[in-house]
Enzyme design. Structure first.
Site, short mmCIF file in Angstrom:
data_model
loop_
_atom_site.label_atom_id
_atom_site.label_comp_id
_atom_site.label_asym_id
_atom_site.label_seq_id
_atom_site.Cartn_x
_atom_site.Cartn_y
_atom_site.Cartn_z
N ARG A 28 0.81 -1.23 0.00
CA ARG A 28 0.00 0.00 0.00
C ARG A 28 0.85 1.28 0.00
O ARG A 28 0.38 2.34 0.41
CB ARG A 28 -0.98 0.02 1.17
N HIS A 47 1.20 12.14 -28.68
CA HIS A 47 0.64 10.81 -28.39
C HIS A 47 0.02 10.19 -29.64
O HIS A 47 0.14 8.98 -29.85
CB HIS A 47 -0.39 10.92 -27.25
N LYS A 80 4.00 11.58 -11.15
CA LYS A 80 3.18 10.78 -12.06
C LYS A 80 3.88 9.44 -12.27
O LYS A 80 5.03 9.40 -12.72
CB LYS A 80 3.00 11.48 -13.40
N ARG A 140 -1.41 22.28 -14.29
CA ARG A 140 -0.40 21.26 -14.63
C ARG A 140 -0.56 20.76 -16.06
O ARG A 140 0.40 20.30 -16.68
CB ARG A 140 -0.48 20.08 -13.64
N GLU A 177 -3.19 17.70 -11.40
CA GLU A 177 -3.62 18.15 -12.73
C GLU A 177 -5.12 18.44 -12.82
O GLU A 177 -5.83 17.92 -13.67
CB GLU A 177 -3.20 17.13 -13.80
N LYS A 209 8.92 23.16 -13.30
CA LYS A 209 7.97 22.07 -13.08
C LYS A 209 7.54 22.02 -11.62
O LYS A 209 6.35 21.84 -11.32
CB LYS A 209 8.57 20.72 -13.51
N GLU A 244 11.76 18.37 -24.32
CA GLU A 244 11.03 18.71 -23.09
C GLU A 244 11.59 19.98 -22.46
O GLU A 244 10.85 20.74 -21.83
CB GLU A 244 11.10 17.56 -22.08
N HIS A 271 1.85 17.51 -26.37
CA HIS A 271 1.66 16.08 -26.08
C HIS A 271 0.44 15.46 -26.77
O HIS A 271 0.42 14.26 -27.01
CB HIS A 271 1.59 15.85 -24.57
N ASN A 323 1.68 19.55 -20.68
CA ASN A 323 1.37 18.66 -21.81
C ASN A 323 1.43 19.40 -23.15
O ASN A 323 0.93 18.88 -24.15
CB ASN A 323 -0.01 18.03 -21.62
N HIS A 345 9.74 9.73 -27.77
CA HIS A 345 8.74 10.58 -27.13
C HIS A 345 9.11 12.08 -27.22
O HIS A 345 8.31 12.91 -27.63
CB HIS A 345 8.55 10.16 -25.67
N1 GLY Z 1 4.85 15.16 -17.81
C1 GLY Z 1 3.77 15.98 -17.48
C2 GLY Z 1 3.50 16.06 -16.01
O1 GLY Z 1 4.27 15.56 -15.21
O2 GLY Z 1 2.49 16.60 -15.64
#
Ligand code: GLY
Length: 372
Positions: free
Chosen positions: A123, A254, A145, A243, A239, A229, A187, A250, A247, A268
Site C-alpha cells: 500500500r 501521443h 506521475k 499542470r 492536474e 515544473k 522537453e 503532447h 502537456n 517521445h
Molecule cells: N509530464 C507531465 C507532467 O508531469 O504533468
C-alpha cells in the site's frame, strides 16, 4: 573537488522532497539517501542498458548501504503489466518493508514503472528517483506521475506517488546517444515555450553548447526546467488545471507515437518537439499568436538538428482524420471534446477546450502534404 549541487525543493507539505541536480551525485548516493533510511539497505530497479553503464558507480556511491538490484529489458515495451508484476514480485521476494526505500535508476520508463510499483507495494513504500536521461531529469522524475501502459494506450494505469528524493546527476547525461539527448531537449524547450520566454531566448543562445557537452549549461537547463515544473506541481499536484500546461505538444505527440507504433521511428521527446511546433502553428492559424512565433520555434528546433515536422518522421503516416482519431484516447479528452494546449506567444501557453478541429485537420493535412 566538490562540484556545486543545486537543490530544488518541491513543496508539497507532507509529501515535500528535494531534487538535487549536479555532477557526481551517483558517487555520493549513500550520503544523499542515508537520511531516508531506517535500515542500511536499498533495492534498485534499473534496465539492462543503464545498469551496464551506471549500476557499479551507484553501488560504490552507496558505500556501506547494502544493495540488491533487478535489471529489466530496456525500452518502452517494458512499461506494461508483465514487467510491472515481475518487479512487484521481486520487491516482495527481496522482503522490502513499508519503511524501506526503493531506487529507480534509469529513464522515464524505469522511473514511471518503479514509482508505480512503489505506490502499490504494501500500500505504498517510499522511492528515490535517479533519472539517467535528460527527459527523465527535467520531466518524468519530478511531480509524482507514475504508471504503465495498457493495450488501450500510454500511461493509462497509474497513480500519483511522489518520490522522497530525486538525484539528477549531470555527468550521466554524457553517456546518452545524441538522438536521446536531443529528444530530452524537446522537453526542455517545452518549458520555455509554455511559460518562460527569457528561458527560450537563453536556449536559443546556449542550446548548441549544451548539446555539445557544456556541463554548466546542462546543469543550468536542468535546474531551471525542474524549478519550473516544481512550481507548477506545487500549485496543481493532481492536474486539475495548470499542470496540464506541461502537456504542451503532447496531444499531437501521443497520436504520432501511436501511429508509429511506439517504435524507434519516433522517440517521445521528438514527438513533443514536433507537437510543440504544430501547437504553435494551430495557435497562429487561430489568430492567437503572431506569425513570427511558430517560425521562431521551428527555427530553433531546426538549428538544434531536431525533428520539427511530420516530414521528419520516416515511413508512412495515416491521414489527418486518422491522427485526430488517435488523439481521442488521450487522457486530456474531457466530455468527448479534444483539449489542446495552445499559446498566445512564446512563454504564454494556456489550456484551450473549444478548439476548431477543422484548423487542426488543416495544419496536419498541410504538414502531411509537405512529405510528398
Ligand atoms: N509530464 C507531465 C507532467 O508531469 O504533468
Amino acid at each position: 573537488m566538490t562540484e556545486a549541487v543545486d537543490t530544488v525543493h518541491v513543496d508539497l507539505g507532507a509529501r515535500a522532497y528535494d531534487v538535487r541536480i549536479g555532477r557526481g551525485l551517483l558517487g555520493r548516493a549513500g550520503a544523499e539517501i542515508s537520511p531516508l533510511l531506517k535500515r542500511k539497505r536499498v533495492t534498485v530497479v534499473t534496465d539492462e542498458t543503464v545498469g551496464a553503464l551506471h549500476l557499479s558507480a551507484l553501488r560504490e556511491g552507496l558505500g556501506d548501504i547494502a544493495m540488491t538490484s533487478l535489471a529489466l529489458p530496456a525500452g518502452e515495451g517494458t512499461k506494461g503489466w508483465p514487467e510491472f508484476s515481475r518487479t512487484v514480485e521481486w520487491l516482495l521476494a527481496e522482503k522490502v518493508e513499508r519503511r524501506d526505500v526503493v531506487v529507480a535508476l534509469g529513464g522515464g520508463v524505469i522511473g514511471d514503472l518503479v514509482g508505480f510499483a512503489a505506490a502499490v507495494l504494501r500500500r505504498g513504500v517510499r522511492f528515490v528517483q535517479v533519472p539517467t536521461s535528460l527527459l527523465a531529469q527535467v520531466d518524468s522524475s519530478v511531480g509524482g506521475k507514475t504508471g504503465i501502459n495498457s493495450v488501450h494506450g500510454k500511461n493509462l494505469v497509474g497513480a500519483f506517488h511522489q518520490p522522497s528524493l530525486v538525484l539528477a546527476d549531470i555527468d550521466v547525461l554524457g553517456t546518452l546517444p545524441k538522438r536521446d539527448f536531443l529528444a530530452g531537449y524537446g522537453e526542455v524547450v517545452k518549458y520555455g515555450l509554455l511559460g518562460d520566454a527569457a528561458f527560450f531566448e537563453w536556449l536559443e543562445k546556449h542550446g548548441y553548447a549544451l548539446a555539445g557537452g557544456d556541463l554548466a549549461a546542462r546543469q543550468q537547463a536542468v535546474q531551471h526546467s525542474v524549478m519550473m515544473k516544481a512550481r507548477i506541481v506545487e500549485r496543481d499536484e493532481t492536474e486539475e488545471g495548470e499542470r496540464a500546461l506541461l502537456n504542451l505538444g503532447h496531444t499531437f505527440c501521443h497520436a504520432l507515437e501511436s501511429a508509429t507504433g511506439y517504435s524507434s521511428r519516433l522517440l517521445h521527446g521528438e514527438g513533443v518537439a514536433i507537437g510543440c511546433a504544430l501547437a504553435f502553428e494551430v495557435s497562429q492559424r487561430l489568430g492567437l499568436c503572431s506569425q513570427e512565433a511558430p517560425s521562431r520555434v521551428r527555427a530553433h528546433l531546426k538549428a538544434m538538428g531536431m525533428k520539427c515536422d511530420l516530414s521528419d518522421i520516416p515511413g508512412d503516416l495515416p491521414d489527418a482524420d486518422a491522427l485526430i482519431g488517435l488523439m481521442g484516447q488521450d487522457k486530456k479528452v474531457v466530455d468527448g471534446r479534444l483539449r489542446f494546449i495552445l499559446a498566445r506567444s512564446i512563454g504564454e501557453a494556456f489550456v484551450a477546450d473549444n478548439v476548431d478541429t477543422g484548423v487542426v485537420r488543416a495544419v496536419l493535412t498541410e504538414s502531411l502534404m509537405n512529405r510528398r
